[in-house]
Scaffold this active site. Structure first.
Site, PDB file in Angstrom:
ATOM      1  N   GLU A   1       7.900  44.824 -67.780  1.00 22.88           N
ATOM      2  CA  GLU A   1       8.400  44.585 -69.136  1.00 22.88           C
ATOM      3  C   GLU A   1       9.935  44.596 -69.113  1.00 22.88           C
ATOM      4  OE1 GLU A   1       9.132  43.616 -72.535  1.00 22.88           O
ATOM      5  OE2 GLU A   1       6.966  43.996 -72.401  1.00 22.88           O
TER       6      GLU A   1
ATOM      7  N   ASP B   1       5.260  36.358 -75.341  1.00 28.13           N
ATOM      8  CA  ASP B   1       6.146  35.637 -76.247  1.00 28.13           C
ATOM      9  C   ASP B   1       5.649  34.198 -76.375  1.00 28.13           C
ATOM     10  OD1 ASP B   1       8.328  34.350 -77.542  1.00 28.13           O
ATOM     11  OD2 ASP B   1       9.691  35.882 -76.770  1.00 28.13           O
TER      12      ASP B   1
ATOM     13  N   ASP C   1      -2.392  35.032 -80.167  1.00 32.94           N
ATOM     14  CA  ASP C   1      -2.760  34.676 -81.534  1.00 32.94           C
ATOM     15  C   ASP C   1      -2.021  33.414 -81.972  1.00 32.94           C
ATOM     16  OD1 ASP C   1      -0.269  35.829 -81.703  1.00 32.94           O
ATOM     17  OD2 ASP C   1      -0.814  37.378 -83.143  1.00 32.94           O
TER      18      ASP C   1
ATOM     19  N   THR D   1      -3.115  46.529 -79.600  1.00 33.88           N
ATOM     20  CA  THR D   1      -1.696  46.861 -79.506  1.00 33.88           C
ATOM     21  C   THR D   1      -1.030  46.754 -80.876  1.00 33.88           C
ATOM     22  OG1 THR D   1      -0.986  44.578 -79.084  1.00 33.88           O
ATOM     23  CG2 THR D   1      -1.680  45.893 -77.189  1.00 33.88           C
ATOM     24  N   ARG D   2       0.159  47.338 -80.974  1.00 33.02           N
ATOM     25  CA  ARG D   2       0.910  47.265 -82.230  1.00 33.02           C
ATOM     26  C   ARG D   2       1.243  45.826 -82.578  1.00 33.02           C
ATOM     27  NH1 ARG D   2       5.965  51.006 -81.596  1.00 33.02           N
ATOM     28  NH2 ARG D   2       5.841  50.163 -79.479  1.00 33.02           N
ATOM     29  N   TYR D   3       1.607  45.036 -81.575  1.00 32.42           N
ATOM     30  CA  TYR D   3       1.925  43.638 -81.837  1.00 32.42           C
ATOM     31  C   TYR D   3       0.702  42.913 -82.397  1.00 32.42           C
ATOM     32  CZ  TYR D   3       2.961  38.736 -81.329  1.00 32.42           C
ATOM     33  OH  TYR D   3       3.129  37.398 -81.615  1.00 32.42           O
ATOM     34  N   GLU D   4      -0.441  43.152 -81.784  1.00 33.03           N
ATOM     35  CA  GLU D   4      -1.672  42.490 -82.228  1.00 33.03           C
ATOM     36  C   GLU D   4      -1.967  42.796 -83.687  1.00 33.03           C
ATOM     37  OE1 GLU D   4      -6.441  42.576 -81.077  1.00 33.03           O
ATOM     38  OE2 GLU D   4      -4.972  43.526 -79.774  1.00 33.03           O
TER      39      GLU D   4
END
Length: 223
Positions: free
Chosen positions: A80, A129, A165, A203-206
């Site tokens: 990362e 990304d 997504d 995940t938080r992003y999801e």
């Protein structure tokens, strides 16, 4: 002719300032967690490991930490470049007392180039990304060269999970992976890509649902 470095497949490297307590934890723990320069031998990093997994772009590290906690016998390598994400991952590792995670705080391509053939049993690429503008699509991580590199480091029978997504990125990834002779798509029915796999960790992003479609989960098997 001069070789050009690969296009950067990620955006900003840092957002908000890292809190002093977390910065101190990173300073104390990251040196021992960081994968050192030179060839990477997973067996040398964790001799007792039954196998090694790789998570590319681990974000805040919650998925990586949860997988590591579930499988303490597995060495998990995480890559990362985002400074805040690395700091968050170090916190998760420290809070859970994980001893089977090693980190590369940079471009994953720097890490994969140092791994031997067939070094890993699983690869996770979760919500990378998307570079949604057409003129930026060339910056996406999943390109033919990256697919070939992942085929090289995955052992026969190994599995790779890609999740997104963004509909066109999921389509692009499916096209590129199935075009490579080393990969076979594991799906047998629609729920295999529409429903999160049983071992998935949200995940938080999801949860933010920033894309243009419901999350798509593509699992591939290395032939």
């Amino acid at each position: 002719m001069t070789d050009h470095p690969p296009l950067r497949s990620y955006g900003r490297l840092k957002s908000r300032p890292i809190k002093p307590r977390q910065a101190a934890l990173v300073e104390a723990r990251l040196p021992e967690l960081r994968i050192r320069p030179g060839p990477v031998d997973p067996k040398a990093l964790m001799p007792a490991a039954t196998e090694a997994w790789l998570e590319i772009g681990f974000g805040g590290g919650e998925h990586m930490a949860a997988q590591a906690a579930r499988r303490p016998d597995v060495l998990i390598l995480g890559a990362e470049p985002f400074t805040n994400g690395v700091a968050s991952a170090v916190r998760h590792i420290d809070e859970h007392g994980l001893r089977n995670v090693r980190l590369h705080d940079g471009d994953v391509r720097e890490l994969t180039a140092r791994l031997p053939d067939g070094a890993v049993a699983r690869v996770f690429i979760l919500f990378p990304d998307p570079w949604p503008k057409a003129r930026h699509n060339k910056r996406r991580l999943i390109q033919p060269a990256m697919v070939a590199e992942l085929a090289r480091i995955l052992r026969p029978g190994g599995r790779l999970r890609f999740a997104s997504d963004w509909a066109d990125y999921a389509d692009q990834a499916l096209e590129l992976f199935t075009a490579h002779p080393a990969f076979a798509w594991a799906a047998a029915r629609a729920d295999d890509w529409r429903v999160p796999p049983a071992d998935h960790v949200t995940t938080r992003y999801e949860e933010k649902r920033l894309g243009d479609c419901a999350p798509v989960f593509l699992d591939f098997v290395r032939g």
